[in-house]
Scaffold this active site. Structure first.
Site, PDB file in Angstrom:
ATOM      1  N   HIS A   1     -34.311   8.194  95.513  1.00 38.53           N
ATOM      2  CA  HIS A   1     -35.266   7.535  94.650  1.00 38.53           C
ATOM      3  C   HIS A   1     -36.689   7.325  95.346  1.00 38.53           C
ATOM      4  O   HIS A   1     -36.796   6.643  96.383  1.00 38.53           O
ATOM      5  CB  HIS A   1     -34.652   6.144  94.018  1.00 38.53           C
ATOM      6  CG  HIS A   1     -33.612   6.344  93.050  1.00 38.53           C
ATOM      7  ND1 HIS A   1     -33.766   6.158  91.871  1.00 38.53           N
ATOM      8  CD2 HIS A   1     -32.321   6.451  93.476  1.00 38.53           C
ATOM      9  CE1 HIS A   1     -32.373   6.450  91.267  1.00 38.53           C
ATOM     10  NE2 HIS A   1     -31.319   6.253  92.342  1.00 38.53           N
TER      11      HIS A   1
ATOM     12  N   GLU B   1     -24.825   6.132  89.849  1.00 39.74           N
ATOM     13  CA  GLU B   1     -24.360   6.790  88.184  1.00 39.74           C
ATOM     14  C   GLU B   1     -24.288   8.351  88.449  1.00 39.74           C
ATOM     15  O   GLU B   1     -23.334   8.970  87.976  1.00 39.74           O
ATOM     16  CB  GLU B   1     -25.382   6.520  87.306  1.00 39.74           C
ATOM     17  CG  GLU B   1     -25.746   5.095  86.834  1.00 39.74           C
ATOM     18  CD  GLU B   1     -26.885   4.939  85.924  1.00 39.74           C
ATOM     19  OE1 GLU B   1     -27.500   6.162  85.246  1.00 39.74           O
ATOM     20  OE2 GLU B   1     -27.178   3.977  85.830  1.00 39.74           O
ATOM     21  N   VAL B   2     -25.098   9.037  89.441  1.00 38.09           N
ATOM     22  CA  VAL B   2     -24.751  10.303  89.183  1.00 38.09           C
ATOM     23  C   VAL B   2     -24.374  10.495  90.729  1.00 38.09           C
ATOM     24  O   VAL B   2     -24.840  10.389  91.949  1.00 38.09           O
ATOM     25  CB  VAL B   2     -26.171  11.308  89.225  1.00 38.09           C
ATOM     26  CG1 VAL B   2     -25.744  12.526  89.306  1.00 38.09           C
ATOM     27  CG2 VAL B   2     -26.568  10.708  87.799  1.00 38.09           C
TER      28      VAL B   2
ATOM     29  N   ASN C   1     -28.577   4.911  96.565  1.00 41.83           N
ATOM     30  CA  ASN C   1     -27.627   4.163  95.933  1.00 41.83           C
ATOM     31  C   ASN C   1     -26.123   4.745  96.451  1.00 41.83           C
ATOM     32  O   ASN C   1     -26.158   6.145  96.243  1.00 41.83           O
ATOM     33  CB  ASN C   1     -27.400   3.932  94.414  1.00 41.83           C
ATOM     34  CG  ASN C   1     -28.828   2.961  94.144  1.00 41.83           C
ATOM     35  OD1 ASN C   1     -28.913   2.167  94.920  1.00 41.83           O
ATOM     36  ND2 ASN C   1     -29.352   3.345  92.839  1.00 41.83           N
TER      37      ASN C   1
ATOM     38  N   ASP D   1     -37.615  10.989  87.213  1.00 40.20           N
ATOM     39  CA  ASP D   1     -36.341  10.290  86.583  1.00 40.20           C
ATOM     40  C   ASP D   1     -36.310  10.160  85.058  1.00 40.20           C
ATOM     41  O   ASP D   1     -37.461   9.692  84.686  1.00 40.20           O
ATOM     42  CB  ASP D   1     -36.041   8.985  87.258  1.00 40.20           C
ATOM     43  CG  ASP D   1     -34.787   8.206  86.878  1.00 40.20           C
ATOM     44  OD1 ASP D   1     -34.060   8.354  88.065  1.00 40.20           O
ATOM     45  OD2 ASP D   1     -34.470   7.977  85.991  1.00 40.20           O
ATOM     46  N   ILE D   2     -35.424  10.433  84.411  1.00 39.82           N
ATOM     47  CA  ILE D   2     -35.662  10.294  82.915  1.00 39.82           C
ATOM     48  C   ILE D   2     -35.630   8.877  82.431  1.00 39.82           C
ATOM     49  O   ILE D   2     -36.178   8.844  81.294  1.00 39.82           O
ATOM     50  CB  ILE D   2     -34.266  11.058  82.393  1.00 39.82           C
ATOM     51  CG1 ILE D   2     -34.419  11.543  81.081  1.00 39.82           C
ATOM     52  CG2 ILE D   2     -32.847  10.180  82.355  1.00 39.82           C
ATOM     53  CD1 ILE D   2     -33.414  12.567  80.528  1.00 39.82           C
TER      54      ILE D   2
ATOM     55  N   HIS E   1     -29.167  11.694  95.845  1.00 39.17           N
ATOM     56  CA  HIS E   1     -30.439  11.580  95.505  1.00 39.17           C
ATOM     57  C   HIS E   1     -31.378  10.440  95.983  1.00 39.17           C
ATOM     58  O   HIS E   1     -30.781   9.298  96.075  1.00 39.17           O
ATOM     59  CB  HIS E   1     -30.611  11.541  93.866  1.00 39.17           C
ATOM     60  CG  HIS E   1     -29.882  10.650  93.168  1.00 39.17           C
ATOM     61  ND1 HIS E   1     -28.490  10.915  93.092  1.00 39.17           N
ATOM     62  CD2 HIS E   1     -30.103   9.294  92.618  1.00 39.17           C
ATOM     63  CE1 HIS E   1     -27.866   9.678  92.393  1.00 39.17           C
ATOM     64  NE2 HIS E   1     -29.040   8.760  92.167  1.00 39.17           N
TER      65      HIS E   1
END
Ligand code: AMP
Ligand code: ZN
Length: 116
Positions: A104, A97-98, A89, A32-33, A102
């Site tokens: 996490h 957000e994306v 999420n 994760d960035i 995904h």
């Protein structure tokens, strides 16, 4: 639906850089960035699925493999015994957000419960 500008599809296509830590035929995992914990990885399917609401019976093995990859990565990153959390999420209230699903993988510190 496939969107024109899906960041995670771009990471799968290697047109967007990412620190990829694992790859299988069906998925990739990368750092994760903006990590929220010492270990914060994202496990994503290569195919575009916008939210958990969009998963279908045909995606069952794919979703299962995401957790098998998570287990391997937790061991590889040294958090399988100390502990970790997995999170999907979904939509606004969860802060998605994306819009490409995904998983996490968070660990390497004490995680609070319940999450905010
Ligand atoms: P979510 O809020 O569940 O949609 O999580 C999206 C996650 O993607 C956030 O934790 C972001 O920090 C992460 N993220 C956004 N852009 C990138 C990127 N280019 N590379 C890696 N992670 C990213
Ligand atoms: Zn996508």
């Amino acid at each position: 639906m496939k969107t024109e500008h899906c960041l995670f599809c771009d990471i799968v296509a290697r047109t967007q850089p990412a620190q990829i830590v694992h790859e299988t035929d069906q998925m990739i995992a990368f750092k994760d960035i903006r990590p929220k914990a010492p270990v914060h990885l994202l496990i994503i399917p290569k195919i575009h699925i916008a939210t958990l609401n969009d998963i279908l019976p045909e995606h069952q093995s794919l979703i299962g493999e995401m957790f098998l990859v998570t287990k391997i990565l937790a061991k590889q990153f040294g958090i399988s015994e100390t502990g970790y959390r997995t999170v999907f999420n979904c939509n606004r209230d969860a802060g998605q957000e994306v819009y490409h699903i995904h998983l996490h993988l968070l660990g390497g510190r004490q995680l609070f419960w319940p999450p905010g």
